[in-house]
Design a protein around this motif. Structure first.
Motif, PDB file in Angstrom:
ATOM      1  N   TRP A 158       0.844  -1.191   0.000  1.00  9.25           N
ATOM      2  CA  TRP A 158       0.000   0.000   0.000  1.00  9.25           C
ATOM      3  C   TRP A 158       0.881   1.243   0.000  1.00  9.25           C
ATOM      4  O   TRP A 158       1.901   1.293   0.649  1.00  9.25           O
ATOM      5  N   THR A 159       0.450   2.268  -0.753  1.00 13.44           N
ATOM      6  CA  THR A 159       1.274   3.454  -0.941  1.00 13.44           C
ATOM      7  C   THR A 159       0.607   4.727  -0.448  1.00 13.44           C
ATOM      8  O   THR A 159       1.268   5.742  -0.297  1.00 13.44           O
ATOM      9  N   ASP A 160      -0.711   4.711  -0.205  1.00 11.47           N
ATOM     10  CA  ASP A 160      -1.411   5.907   0.232  1.00 11.47           C
ATOM     11  C   ASP A 160      -1.238   6.034   1.740  1.00 11.47           C
ATOM     12  O   ASP A 160      -1.867   5.321   2.516  1.00 11.47           O
ATOM     13  N   LEU A 161      -0.371   6.958   2.175  1.00  8.71           N
ATOM     14  CA  LEU A 161      -0.060   7.085   3.598  1.00  8.71           C
ATOM     15  C   LEU A 161      -1.259   7.549   4.410  1.00  8.71           C
ATOM     16  O   LEU A 161      -1.284   7.389   5.629  1.00  8.71           O
ATOM     17  N   GLU A 162      -2.262   8.153   3.763  1.00 10.09           N
ATOM     18  CA  GLU A 162      -3.454   8.584   4.476  1.00 10.09           C
ATOM     19  C   GLU A 162      -4.447   7.438   4.652  1.00 10.09           C
ATOM     20  O   GLU A 162      -5.467   7.607   5.317  1.00 10.09           O
ATOM     21  N   ARG A 163      -4.155   6.305   4.047  1.00  9.52           N
ATOM     22  CA  ARG A 163      -5.063   5.163   4.118  1.00  9.52           C
ATOM     23  C   ARG A 163      -4.304   3.894   4.522  1.00  9.52           C
ATOM     24  O   ARG A 163      -4.127   2.977   3.720  1.00  9.52           O
ATOM     25  N   PRO A 164      -3.852   3.833   5.768  1.00  6.22           N
ATOM     26  CA  PRO A 164      -3.122   2.645   6.224  1.00  6.22           C
ATOM     27  C   PRO A 164      -4.063   1.453   6.374  1.00  6.22           C
ATOM     28  O   PRO A 164      -5.280   1.615   6.505  1.00  6.22           O
ATOM     29  N   PRO A 165      -3.509   0.250   6.379  1.00  3.87           N
ATOM     30  CA  PRO A 165      -4.339  -0.946   6.562  1.00  3.87           C
ATOM     31  C   PRO A 165      -4.855  -1.045   7.994  1.00  3.87           C
ATOM     32  O   PRO A 165      -4.331  -0.421   8.913  1.00  3.87           O
ATOM     33  N   LEU A 166      -5.900  -1.832   8.163  1.00  3.93           N
ATOM     34  CA  LEU A 166      -6.461  -2.068   9.485  1.00  3.93           C
ATOM     35  C   LEU A 166      -5.500  -2.889  10.341  1.00  3.93           C
ATOM     36  O   LEU A 166      -4.748  -3.721   9.824  1.00  3.93           O
ATOM     37  N   GLY A 167      -5.543  -2.673  11.645  1.00  2.00           N
ATOM     38  CA  GLY A 167      -4.697  -3.422  12.572  1.00  2.00           C
ATOM     39  C   GLY A 167      -5.442  -4.639  13.105  1.00  2.00           C
ATOM     40  O   GLY A 167      -6.165  -4.540  14.101  1.00  2.00           O
ATOM     41  N   LEU A 168      -5.277  -5.772  12.456  1.00  2.00           N
ATOM     42  CA  LEU A 168      -6.067  -6.958  12.770  1.00  2.00           C
ATOM     43  C   LEU A 168      -5.885  -7.423  14.213  1.00  2.00           C
ATOM     44  O   LEU A 168      -6.856  -7.717  14.919  1.00  2.00           O
ATOM     45  N   ARG A 169      -4.645  -7.510  14.680  1.00  2.00           N
ATOM     46  CA  ARG A 169      -4.411  -8.031  16.034  1.00  2.00           C
ATOM     47  C   ARG A 169      -5.083  -7.173  17.090  1.00  2.00           C
ATOM     48  O   ARG A 169      -5.712  -7.691  18.032  1.00  2.00           O
ATOM     49  N   ALA A 170      -4.941  -5.867  16.971  1.00  2.00           N
ATOM     50  CA  ALA A 170      -5.549  -4.966  17.951  1.00  2.00           C
ATOM     51  C   ALA A 170      -7.074  -5.038  17.891  1.00  2.00           C
ATOM     52  O   ALA A 170      -7.751  -4.979  18.927  1.00  2.00           O
ATOM     53  N   LEU A 171      -7.617  -5.168  16.689  1.00  2.00           N
ATOM     54  CA  LEU A 171      -9.068  -5.290  16.556  1.00  2.00           C
ATOM     55  C   LEU A 171      -9.569  -6.559  17.245  1.00  2.00           C
ATOM     56  O   LEU A 171     -10.577  -6.536  17.960  1.00  2.00           O
ATOM     57  N   ARG A 172      -8.879  -7.657  17.012  1.00  2.00           N
ATOM     58  CA  ARG A 172      -9.287  -8.908  17.662  1.00  2.00           C
ATOM     59  C   ARG A 172      -9.188  -8.794  19.185  1.00  2.00           C
ATOM     60  O   ARG A 172     -10.074  -9.258  19.914  1.00  2.00           O
ATOM     61  N   ARG A 173      -8.104  -8.188  19.669  1.00  2.00           N
ATOM     62  CA  ARG A 173      -7.930  -8.034  21.121  1.00  2.00           C
ATOM     63  C   ARG A 173      -9.059  -7.211  21.731  1.00  2.00           C
ATOM     64  O   ARG A 173      -9.538  -7.498  22.823  1.00  2.00           O
ATOM     65  N   GLY A 174      -9.478  -6.177  21.018  1.00  2.00           N
ATOM     66  CA  GLY A 174     -10.475  -5.271  21.567  1.00  2.00           C
ATOM     67  C   GLY A 174     -11.913  -5.727  21.408  1.00  2.00           C
ATOM     68  O   GLY A 174     -12.802  -5.223  22.103  1.00  2.00           O
ATOM     69  N   LEU A 175     -12.155  -6.677  20.502  1.00  2.00           N
ATOM     70  CA  LEU A 175     -13.541  -7.029  20.184  1.00  2.00           C
ATOM     71  C   LEU A 175     -13.926  -8.467  20.531  1.00  2.00           C
ATOM     72  O   LEU A 175     -15.079  -8.737  20.859  1.00  2.00           O
ATOM     73  N   ILE A 176     -12.982  -9.401  20.441  1.00  2.77           N
ATOM     74  CA  ILE A 176     -13.314 -10.805  20.726  1.00  2.77           C
ATOM     75  C   ILE A 176     -13.024 -11.066  22.195  1.00  2.77           C
ATOM     76  O   ILE A 176     -11.883 -11.298  22.596  1.00  2.77           O
ATOM     77  N   LEU A 177     -14.088 -10.989  22.997  1.00  5.10           N
ATOM     78  CA  LEU A 177     -13.955 -11.051  24.447  1.00  5.10           C
ATOM     79  C   LEU A 177     -14.795 -12.196  24.997  1.00  5.10           C
ATOM     80  O   LEU A 177     -15.824 -12.559  24.415  1.00  5.10           O
ATOM     81  N   PRO A 178     -14.389 -12.791  26.123  1.00  6.68           N
ATOM     82  CA  PRO A 178     -15.178 -13.873  26.719  1.00  6.68           C
ATOM     83  C   PRO A 178     -16.617 -13.430  26.990  1.00  6.68           C
ATOM     84  O   PRO A 178     -16.843 -12.366  27.577  1.00  6.68           O
TER      85      PRO A 178
END
Length: 297
Positions: free
Chosen positions: A20-40
Motif C-alpha cells: 500500500w502506498t497511500d499514507l493517508e489510508r493505512p491498513p487495518l490493525g487486525l491483532r488490535a481489533l481482535r484483542r479489543g472485540l473478541i472477548l469472553p
C-alpha cells in the motif's frame, strides 16, 4: 458506500510490488481489533480482514452455510463487487472506508417476522457509534441508507444490506455495512455521495471507527434479542424514529411491479415498515421498495 465501478487514479493504492502506498489510508490493525472485540462472553467470535473480495456478504453467507457460529465478522480492505439493495453494485477505493459483514443467529427467541428490524437496528448502531467516535451526525434514510451533511446538503455516506440464509431450520442473517470514511471529493462517483471526511469528522481512524461500530452493534443487538425482538421494549423503534430523516418528508415509494406511492412518511410501524400517508387520506405500510425523498416537510 458508493454505487460505482469507476474511480480516478490508482484505485488500489498499491505500487507494482503490491504494497500500500497511500499514507493517508493505512491498513487495518487486525491483532488490535481482535484483542479489543473478541472477548469472553461477547457477541463477536471471530474477526478476519481480507485484502480484497467481491462481497463480504457473499463470502460470509458461504461460511454460514458451512456452520460458522454467530458473531463471525468479515472485513475487506477493498470490495470489488459489493451489493446494495435491489442488487445494485458498488465499489470504492481500497482502505477508503469500512466494508464488513457480520453473522447473526437470533435463535428461536426472536420471531421470524421481527428479523426485518435487523437492518434498521444496524443503522441505529452505526449512527450512535459515529456520533461518539467521529463527531458526525448520521441520519437514517429508510430502510438502509446512512446520510451525512456535506456543505449543507444530505449525502449518502453508507448503506446496509441484510440477507437471510436458512439452513437446518436455523434463521441466520448476514448483515453487511459499507461506509465511506476518507473518500475525497474528486473520488465521488455521483454528486449525492458523501463521506465522513467531507462531513468534517473529527476522526478518520478506521480501527477506532470499526471498533466503535461493532461495540454499538453488539449493545443494540443484545437489547433487541433479550426483548424477543420487540422493537418497542428494546427501545429500538424509538431510537430509529428519532434518527430517521425520512419521517415527516414527502416521499415517492417505488414499489415492486412498477407501482408508485406518493405521500408523507408518517411512521415506522412495529414490523419496521414505513407508513406513507397519501393525499386521499390513506395510510399504506411499505415493506419493500425504493424510497425517494421528494422534498422537505
Amino acid at each position: 458506500m458508493t454505487e460505482s465501478h469507476d474511480h480516478p487514479g490508482n484505485p488500489s493504492g498499491r505500487d507494482h510490488t503490491g504494497r500500500w502506498t497511500d499514507l493517508e489510508r493505512p491498513p487495518l490493525g487486525l491483532r488490535a481489533l481482535r484483542r479489543g472485540l473478541i472477548l469472553p462472553g461477547g457477541l463477536w467470535t471471530s474477526l478476519d480482514v481480507v485484502e480484497a473480495t467481491g462481497s463480504t456478504n457473499t463470502d460470509l453467507a458461504a461460511r454460514a452455510a458451512d456452520g460458522a457460529p454467530e458473531g463471525a465478522v468479515l472485513v475487506a480492505e477493498e470490495q470489488t463487487a459489493g451489493r446494495g439493495r435491489l442488487d445494485r453494485r458498488w465499489s470504492a477505493p481500497a482502505r477508503s472506508g469500512i466494508f464488513f459483514s457480520v453473522l447473526l443467529r437470533p435463535g428461536p427467541g426472536v420471531p421470524a417476522e421481527r428479523l426485518g428490524w435487523l437492518p434498521l437496528l444496524t443503522g441505529v448502531a452505526v449512527a450512535t457509534a459515529l456520533s461518539r467516535a467521529a463527531g458526525v451526525d448520521t441520519a437514517l434514510k429508510w430502510p438502509n441508507d446512512l446520510l451525512v451533511t456535506v456543505d449543507g446538503e444530505e449525502r449518502k455516506a453508507g448503506g446496509i444490506l441484510a440477507e437471510r440464509t436458512r439452513q437446518a431450520g436455523d434463521d441466520a442473517v448476514v448483515v453487511g455495512v459499507g461506509l465511506n470514511v476518507s473518500l475525497r471529493a474528486a473520488e465521488l462517483p455521483v454528486p449525492t455521495a458523501g463521506s465522513l471526511a467531507l462531513a468534517n469528522a473529527v476522526s478518520l481512524d478506521r480501527d477506532t471507527l470499526l471498533r466503535a461500530v461493532l461495540r454499538s452493534l453488539e449493545r443494540w443487538y443484545g437489547q433487541w434479542r433479550e426483548a424477543g425482538g420487540d422493537p418497542a421494549a428494546s427501545r429500538l423503534q424509538e431510537a430509529y424514529t428519532a434518527g430517521c430523516a425520512t419521517l415527516g418528508r414527502r416521499v415517492r415509494a417505488e414499489l415492486p411491479g412498477g407501482r408508485e406511492l406518493v405521500g408523507e412518511a408518517v411512521a415506522v410501524d412495529g414490523d419496521g415498515r414505513l407508513v406513507v400517508a397519501t393525499d386521499d387520506g390513506g395510510r399504506h405500510p411499505v415493506g419493500a421498495g425504493d424510497i425517494v425523498h421528494v422534498r422537505g416537510a
